[in-house]
Design a protein around this motif. Structure first.
Motif, PDB file in Angstrom:
ATOM      1  N   ASN A   5       0.803  -1.228   0.000  1.00 14.13           N
ATOM      2  CA  ASN A   5       0.000   0.000   0.000  1.00 14.13           C
ATOM      3  C   ASN A   5       0.838   1.281   0.000  1.00 14.13           C
ATOM      4  N   LEU A  37       2.203   1.022  -4.295  1.00 17.37           N
ATOM      5  CA  LEU A  37       1.238   1.386  -5.346  1.00 17.37           C
ATOM      6  C   LEU A  37       1.178   2.904  -5.536  1.00 17.37           C
ATOM      7  N   ALA A  51      -6.927   0.550  -6.583  1.00 23.29           N
ATOM      8  CA  ALA A  51      -5.910   1.594  -6.402  1.00 23.29           C
ATOM      9  C   ALA A  51      -5.544   2.260  -7.726  1.00 23.29           C
ATOM     10  N   ILE A 108     -15.420  -6.073   0.082  1.00 21.75           N
ATOM     11  CA  ILE A 108     -15.429  -5.591   1.471  1.00 21.75           C
ATOM     12  C   ILE A 108     -16.339  -4.386   1.697  1.00 21.75           C
ATOM     13  N   ILE A 160     -15.596   6.747  -4.513  1.00 24.85           N
ATOM     14  CA  ILE A 160     -14.461   7.684  -4.575  1.00 24.85           C
ATOM     15  C   ILE A 160     -14.961   9.130  -4.579  1.00 24.85           C
ATOM     16  N   ASN A 161     -16.182   9.317  -4.007  1.00 31.10           N
ATOM     17  CA  ASN A 161     -16.788  10.651  -4.037  1.00 31.10           C
ATOM     18  C   ASN A 161     -15.911  11.712  -3.390  1.00 31.10           C
ATOM     19  N   HIS A 190     -12.585  11.839  -3.280  1.00 30.17           N
ATOM     20  CA  HIS A 190     -11.506  12.208  -4.212  1.00 30.17           C
ATOM     21  C   HIS A 190     -12.068  13.255  -5.188  1.00 30.17           C
ATOM     22  N   THR A 250      -9.805   9.052   4.454  1.00 30.78           N
ATOM     23  CA  THR A 250      -9.610   8.157   3.317  1.00 30.78           C
ATOM     24  C   THR A 250      -8.136   8.119   2.935  1.00 30.78           C
ATOM     25  N   THR A 299      -6.450   6.402   0.198  1.00 33.24           N
ATOM     26  CA  THR A 299      -6.122   6.713  -1.201  1.00 33.24           C
ATOM     27  C   THR A 299      -6.676   8.080  -1.597  1.00 33.24           C
ATOM     28  N   THR A 338      -8.105  -2.011   9.983  1.00 30.94           N
ATOM     29  CA  THR A 338      -9.088  -2.947   9.407  1.00 30.94           C
ATOM     30  C   THR A 338      -8.374  -4.093   8.676  1.00 30.94           C
ATOM     31  N   ASP A 339      -7.163  -3.824   8.186  1.00 32.73           N
ATOM     32  CA  ASP A 339      -6.431  -4.854   7.445  1.00 32.73           C
ATOM     33  C   ASP A 339      -5.915  -5.985   8.337  1.00 32.73           C
ATOM     34  N   PHE A 374     -15.070  -0.606   6.859  1.00 37.26           N
ATOM     35  CA  PHE A 374     -15.788  -1.137   5.699  1.00 37.26           C
ATOM     36  C   PHE A 374     -17.047  -1.850   6.156  1.00 37.26           C
ATOM     37  N   ARG A 386     -16.938  -6.291   5.733  1.00 29.95           N
ATOM     38  CA  ARG A 386     -15.639  -6.957   5.804  1.00 29.95           C
ATOM     39  C   ARG A 386     -15.641  -8.126   6.790  1.00 29.95           C
ATOM     40  N   ARG A 423      -7.072  -9.919   2.781  1.00 27.37           N
ATOM     41  CA  ARG A 423      -6.790 -10.184   4.204  1.00 27.37           C
ATOM     42  C   ARG A 423      -7.588 -11.394   4.704  1.00 27.37           C
TER      43      ARG A 423
END
Ligand code: EPU
Length: 422
Positions: A23, A26, A96, A121, A126-127, A129, A165, A167, A306-307, A330, A333, A373
């Motif tokens: 992460n 990327l 991603a 999950i 992406i609102n 972003h 968020t 990303t 969460t991961d 999430f 998940r 995960r």
């Protein structure tokens, strides 16, 4: 198609080296799109998501040089792009991919990106972003499943993210470095991967202050150069091995990695009875004879990631007592829970909450991985279950863990990869 086959009941011991963080890698690779000269990256993990990212960069017209020898970097040269689009086929396999948007919009004034749909999950829109890009002067419209964004020149803005968020913070940060004037990102993600990206961008000539806090201040510059950067170790992979040591009653020495990035997990592992100590060669995690149950709630960094939720749930299935696990990041998940139940776990899901009653033993079974995960969680369960476990759909696993079965085998696990016959 491949599966992981394993026989449980062998305590883990030995040493493990943690790979570069997926992460981080990327967004860093997408960050290279901003440079006027090449970027060189060390410690890029060998993962399916990395291959997808490199394919996407090449489809835009960037030149990618892959290392042919150990210690050689990946080199990305993205001065002359031919296309400004992330197509459906790539975005659907890796969300991603939306991270092309910030760099393309900032440097070329245009980006066309397939709108990611929901995933295993959660809805994962992406609102935030897009709202930030609009605040920075971009015109956005959605057509044919694609987001089209355009701006002659982005300008700085004060952006407040309604939800933290990761990303989103990274994408808008990459747009802001070449925008005109100052951008302030409030309620920004504080994840170490955001800091890693800010460090790369600053090396390339950007002016970003505050990475690692919830407020980032970015002064736009005219252009950025390339830079050389080493990806940080993967804290999620490291935590997965720490949980594995705790739950198998093993003793694992983690050769690299940063314990300070795993404070919330460390506290929980000590609550279940694990011993964690820093030794000369690295970090040692020793599991107790029986893990104790403990509750947890996921949260943005520095909270409990969460991961790790799926892997921790796998451990709680064999704990003494009951555990209440609340997933706040999430909305969907818990897909691993039903697979763990197939192995004999006692788990009830009520909305965002899972109630896990520890059982004496899990029993091996064929199970299906629903996401990255979750795959790791099922492997952890298989390590302690009686008999054979087969984990199917491991393409999820290969997206984010580098040769995990080899690493577990080196630690004494009976685990192998096999072809699925039908
Ligand atoms: N959200 C919105 N609107 C947005 C963006 C996010 O509502 O515009 C919501 C999401 O739906 C979610 C929450 O905000 O409920 C947090 O999502 P975030 O954007 O932080 O997640 P992400 O950036 O898509 C990254 C990691 C995930 C990790 C999450 C949370 C990468 C490439 N992915 O996702 O990693 O779980 O942050 O820490 O960095 C994984 O590695 O297995 C993985 C899923």
């Amino acid at each position: 198609m491949q599966k992981i086959v394993m026989e449980g009941g062998h305590p883990l011991s030995g040493e493990v080296t943690i790979s570069g963080a997926k992460n981080s890698a990327l967004p860093l690779l997408f960050g290279a799109l901003l440079g006027e000269t090449a970027c060189h990256f060390h410690n890029i993990p060998k993962l399916r998501d990395i291959n997808t990212t490199l394919a996407l960069l090449e489809s835009l017209g960037a030149t990618v040089e892959r290392p042919t020898k150990k210690n050689q970097p990946y080199t990305i040269e993205a001065q002359r792009l031919k296309h400004l689009e992330a197509p459906y086929d790539l975005v659907k396999t890796m969300r991603a991919s939306v991270l092309v948007m910030g760099p393309l919009l900032a440097k070329y004034g245009k980006a066309r990106v397939s709108l990611p749909g929901g995933c295993a999950i959660g809805a994962r829109p992406i609102n935030l972003h897009l709202k930030a890009f609009e605040q920075m002067g971009a015109k956005i419209h959605i057509e044919g499943g694609y987001v089209e964004a355009e701006a002659k020149k982005l300008h700085g803005a004060r952006v407040h993210f309604d939800t933290v968020t990761v990303t989103g913070t990274e994408n808008v940060m990459m747009a802001a470095v070449l925008a005109k004037g100052e951008t302030i990102l409030e309620n920004a993600a504080r994840e170490p991967e955001v800091i890693d990206l800010a460090n790369l961008l600053n090396k390339m000539g950007a002016h970003i202050v505050g990475a690692g806090t919830d407020t980032l201040t970015i002064q736009g510059v005219e252009s950025l150069n390339g830079a050389t950067h080493t990806v940080i170790p993967d804290r999620i992979e490291m935590g997965t091995f720490m949980i594995a040591a705790a739950m198998t009653g093993g003793s694992i020495l983690i050769r690299n990695g940063e314990l300070s990035l795993l404070e919330a997990l460390r506290v929980k592992l000590e609550e279940v009875g694990a011993k964690i100590k820093i030794e000369e060669k690295g970090l040692r995690v020793e599991g107790p004879k029986h893990v104790q149950a403990t509750d947890l709630t996921t949260a943005p960094f520095p909270g409990f990631a969460t991961d790790f939720q799926a892997q921790f749930m796998a451990m709680m299935t064999i704990a003494h007592g009951s555990s209440v696990i609340v997933e706040t990041i999430f909305e969907n998940r818990f897909m691993h829970a039903q697979e763990l139940v197939r192995m004999g776990a006692d788990i009830k899901i009520e909305g965002k909450t899972a109630i896990v009653k520890g059982v004496k033993k899990l029993s091996g079974a064929p199970v299906m991985a629903s996401d990255l995960r979750a795959s790791a969680a099922l492997i952890l369960a298989g390590l302690v279950a009686d008999g054979l476990t087969e984990v199917h759909r491991i393409y999820h696993l290969d997206r984010g863990y580098e040769e995990i079965e080899k690493k577990f085998r080196k630690l004494g696990a009976r685990i192998k990869r096999a072809q699925v016959k039908y």
